[in-house]
Design a protein around this motif. Sequence first.
Motif, PDB file in Angstrom:
ATOM      1  N   SER A   1      35.528  36.414  28.303  1.00  0.00           N
ATOM      2  CA  SER A   1      36.899  35.935  28.113  1.00  0.00           C
ATOM      3  C   SER A   1      37.687  36.000  29.417  1.00  0.00           C
ATOM      4  O   SER A   1      37.904  37.084  29.968  1.00  0.00           O
ATOM      5  CB  SER A   1      37.609  36.780  27.058  1.00  0.00           C
ATOM      6  N   GLU A   2      38.133  34.840  29.866  1.00  0.00           N
ATOM      7  CA  GLU A   2      38.952  34.802  31.080  1.00  0.00           C
ATOM      8  C   GLU A   2      40.278  35.529  30.885  1.00  0.00           C
ATOM      9  O   GLU A   2      40.945  35.872  31.857  1.00  0.00           O
ATOM     10  CB  GLU A   2      39.232  33.351  31.473  1.00  0.00           C
ATOM     11  N   ALA A   3      40.665  35.739  29.627  1.00  0.00           N
ATOM     12  CA  ALA A   3      41.913  36.465  29.372  1.00  0.00           C
ATOM     13  C   ALA A   3      41.798  37.920  29.815  1.00  0.00           C
ATOM     14  O   ALA A   3      42.807  38.588  30.047  1.00  0.00           O
ATOM     15  CB  ALA A   3      42.255  36.406  27.883  1.00  0.00           C
ATOM     16  N   LEU A   4      40.558  38.403  29.947  1.00  0.00           N
ATOM     17  CA  LEU A   4      40.346  39.828  30.242  1.00  0.00           C
ATOM     18  C   LEU A   4      39.636  40.079  31.562  1.00  0.00           C
ATOM     19  O   LEU A   4      39.559  41.226  32.013  1.00  0.00           O
ATOM     20  CB  LEU A   4      39.523  40.468  29.115  1.00  0.00           C
ATOM     21  N   MET A   5      39.097  39.039  32.162  1.00  0.00           N
ATOM     22  CA  MET A   5      38.251  39.250  33.346  1.00  0.00           C
ATOM     23  C   MET A   5      38.343  38.005  34.234  1.00  0.00           C
ATOM     24  O   MET A   5      38.228  36.892  33.723  1.00  0.00           O
ATOM     25  CB  MET A   5      36.820  39.430  32.840  1.00  0.00           C
ATOM     26  N   PRO A   6      38.513  38.193  35.558  1.00  0.00           N
ATOM     27  CA  PRO A   6      38.477  37.024  36.447  1.00  0.00           C
ATOM     28  C   PRO A   6      37.103  36.355  36.362  1.00  0.00           C
ATOM     29  O   PRO A   6      36.131  36.969  35.914  1.00  0.00           O
ATOM     30  CB  PRO A   6      38.697  37.611  37.841  1.00  0.00           C
ATOM     31  N   THR A   7      37.008  35.129  36.842  1.00  0.00           N
ATOM     32  CA  THR A   7      35.718  34.429  36.760  1.00  0.00           C
ATOM     33  C   THR A   7      34.859  34.652  38.008  1.00  0.00           C
ATOM     34  O   THR A   7      33.654  34.444  37.975  1.00  0.00           O
ATOM     35  CB  THR A   7      35.936  32.911  36.563  1.00  0.00           C
TER      36      THR A   7
ATOM     37  N   GLU B   1      44.927  44.787  39.369  1.00  0.00           N
ATOM     38  CA  GLU B   1      44.565  43.727  40.310  1.00  0.00           C
ATOM     39  C   GLU B   1      45.723  42.724  40.280  1.00  0.00           C
ATOM     40  O   GLU B   1      46.819  43.079  39.879  1.00  0.00           O
ATOM     41  CB  GLU B   1      43.215  43.130  39.926  1.00  0.00           C
ATOM     42  N   ASN B   2      45.499  41.483  40.675  1.00  0.00           N
ATOM     43  CA  ASN B   2      46.648  40.585  40.739  1.00  0.00           C
ATOM     44  C   ASN B   2      46.928  39.882  39.412  1.00  0.00           C
ATOM     45  O   ASN B   2      47.675  38.924  39.366  1.00  0.00           O
ATOM     46  CB  ASN B   2      46.481  39.572  41.874  1.00  0.00           C
ATOM     47  N   ARG B   3      46.328  40.394  38.341  1.00  0.00           N
ATOM     48  CA  ARG B   3      46.529  39.825  37.011  1.00  0.00           C
ATOM     49  C   ARG B   3      46.080  40.862  35.975  1.00  0.00           C
ATOM     50  O   ARG B   3      45.378  41.814  36.326  1.00  0.00           O
ATOM     51  CB  ARG B   3      45.692  38.555  36.846  1.00  0.00           C
ATOM     52  N   PHE B   4      46.445  40.654  34.712  1.00  0.00           N
ATOM     53  CA  PHE B   4      45.997  41.557  33.644  1.00  0.00           C
ATOM     54  C   PHE B   4      44.485  41.419  33.470  1.00  0.00           C
ATOM     55  O   PHE B   4      43.953  40.306  33.440  1.00  0.00           O
ATOM     56  CB  PHE B   4      46.711  41.189  32.336  1.00  0.00           C
ATOM     57  N   THR B   5      43.800  42.550  33.343  1.00  0.00           N
ATOM     58  CA  THR B   5      42.358  42.532  33.055  1.00  0.00           C
ATOM     59  C   THR B   5      42.048  43.625  32.027  1.00  0.00           C
ATOM     60  O   THR B   5      42.918  44.420  31.656  1.00  0.00           O
ATOM     61  CB  THR B   5      41.488  42.817  34.305  1.00  0.00           C
ATOM     62  N   ALA B   6      40.776  43.666  31.644  1.00  0.00           N
ATOM     63  CA  ALA B   6      40.304  44.709  30.726  1.00  0.00           C
ATOM     64  C   ALA B   6      40.571  46.102  31.289  1.00  0.00           C
ATOM     65  O   ALA B   6      40.689  47.076  30.534  1.00  0.00           O
ATOM     66  CB  ALA B   6      38.812  44.522  30.454  1.00  0.00           C
ATOM     67  N   ALA B   7      40.656  46.216  32.611  1.00  0.00           N
ATOM     68  CA  ALA B   7      40.932  47.523  33.220  1.00  0.00           C
ATOM     69  C   ALA B   7      42.334  47.995  32.853  1.00  0.00           C
ATOM     70  O   ALA B   7      42.549  49.177  32.562  1.00  0.00           O
ATOM     71  CB  ALA B   7      40.780  47.438  34.732  1.00  0.00           C
ATOM     72  N   ASP B   8      43.299  47.080  32.862  1.00  0.00           N
ATOM     73  CA  ASP B   8      44.662  47.465  32.473  1.00  0.00           C
ATOM     74  C   ASP B   8      44.694  47.855  30.997  1.00  0.00           C
ATOM     75  O   ASP B   8      45.386  48.801  30.612  1.00  0.00           O
ATOM     76  CB  ASP B   8      45.629  46.306  32.739  1.00  0.00           C
ATOM     77  N   LEU B   9      43.951  47.123  30.200  1.00  0.00           N
ATOM     78  CA  LEU B   9      43.890  47.439  28.765  1.00  0.00           C
ATOM     79  C   LEU B   9      43.427  48.879  28.569  1.00  0.00           C
ATOM     80  O   LEU B   9      44.047  49.669  27.840  1.00  0.00           O
ATOM     81  CB  LEU B   9      42.948  46.438  28.098  1.00  0.00           C
ATOM     82  N   LEU B  10      42.338  49.245  29.253  1.00  0.00           N
ATOM     83  CA  LEU B  10      41.830  50.612  29.095  1.00  0.00           C
ATOM     84  C   LEU B  10      42.792  51.628  29.690  1.00  0.00           C
ATOM     85  O   LEU B  10      43.063  52.682  29.093  1.00  0.00           O
ATOM     86  CB  LEU B  10      40.449  50.737  29.751  1.00  0.00           C
ATOM     87  N   MET B  11      43.335  51.311  30.878  1.00  0.00           N
ATOM     88  CA  MET B  11      44.219  52.281  31.554  1.00  0.00           C
ATOM     89  C   MET B  11      45.461  52.561  30.718  1.00  0.00           C
ATOM     90  O   MET B  11      45.899  53.721  30.601  1.00  0.00           O
ATOM     91  CB  MET B  11      44.604  51.751  32.935  1.00  0.00           C
TER      92      MET B  11
ATOM     93  N   SER C   1      33.893  42.606  39.578  1.00  0.00           N
ATOM     94  CA  SER C   1      33.485  43.951  40.005  1.00  0.00           C
ATOM     95  C   SER C   1      34.689  44.845  40.253  1.00  0.00           C
ATOM     96  O   SER C   1      34.653  46.051  39.981  1.00  0.00           O
ATOM     97  CB  SER C   1      32.618  43.875  41.267  1.00  0.00           C
ATOM     98  N   ARG C   2      35.760  44.262  40.763  1.00  0.00           N
ATOM     99  CA  ARG C   2      36.995  45.044  40.957  1.00  0.00           C
ATOM    100  C   ARG C   2      37.547  45.517  39.606  1.00  0.00           C
ATOM    101  O   ARG C   2      37.965  46.653  39.460  1.00  0.00           O
ATOM    102  CB  ARG C   2      38.062  44.202  41.674  1.00  0.00           C
ATOM    103  N   ALA C   3      37.523  44.614  38.635  1.00  0.00           N
ATOM    104  CA  ALA C   3      38.017  44.989  37.303  1.00  0.00           C
ATOM    105  C   ALA C   3      37.147  46.103  36.723  1.00  0.00           C
ATOM    106  O   ALA C   3      37.656  47.083  36.155  1.00  0.00           O
ATOM    107  CB  ALA C   3      38.038  43.778  36.379  1.00  0.00           C
TER     108      ALA C   3
END
Length: 220
Positions: A85-91, A159-169, A97-99
Amino acid sequence: MSEITISAFKWVPPFAQGLVRDLRVRWALEEAGLPYRTHLLGLGDNKSEAYLQWQPFGQVPAYQEGGHCELFESGAIVYHIARRSEALMPTDAEGQSRAVTWMFAALNTIEPHVSNLATIDQFNADQAWAKARRPAVVEMVQARLKTLAEQLAGREYLENRFTAADLLMVTVLRALRHTDIVRGFPVLEAYRLRGEARPAFKKALTDQMAVFAQNTPAAA
Ligand SMILES: N[C@@H](CCC(=O)N[C@@H](CS)C(=O)NCC(=O)O)C(=O)O
């Protein structure tokens, strides 16, 4: 995508409501726009032989997709969803890898200290050892959050956008809601509120809380 089922508890005491880790998976699925069913567990159901085949530690959440892809560990499940899902992870590979780096930071570098404090406060607050240990645990949590706040300064998300990492954090930070610690870092408090303001988070939380409301034991 095939039908998705996640496990969740029918009811938990108020101190845990809104924090149970199926919230992470619900939130990820909402961000990704994927419908799901819940497999609700009553008292002791999570230690049944059948459930242990699915989640060997008898915990929630567990995840099943298409009747065969069985996963456990909230971080692994969120990653599984985010990969598609691009909503959660850059392409791009580097962005992914950063996420993932920040996903591990949330679960491996920050959450253990937050969990140590929650365990003291929620289960052992009256114990002498807990009173003696607590100040050092708070100090450790604050040290980790100081670094996180420095990383987030001037940014909306890790990172420069919302990702799964922000969700967990954000879910890790929420586990400190019984303290003032996050409020002591205005950058982190704003970040937590930003995450919680997302429609997908609100839907996930509402759905988790609705299950508890429907299954509140008479004595609670
Ligand atoms: N590392 C696991 C932790 C899961 C976990 O601690 N789940 C709690 C609810 S938030 C649970 O099921 N506790 C009941 C138990 O451990 O028996 C994950 O992230 O999925």
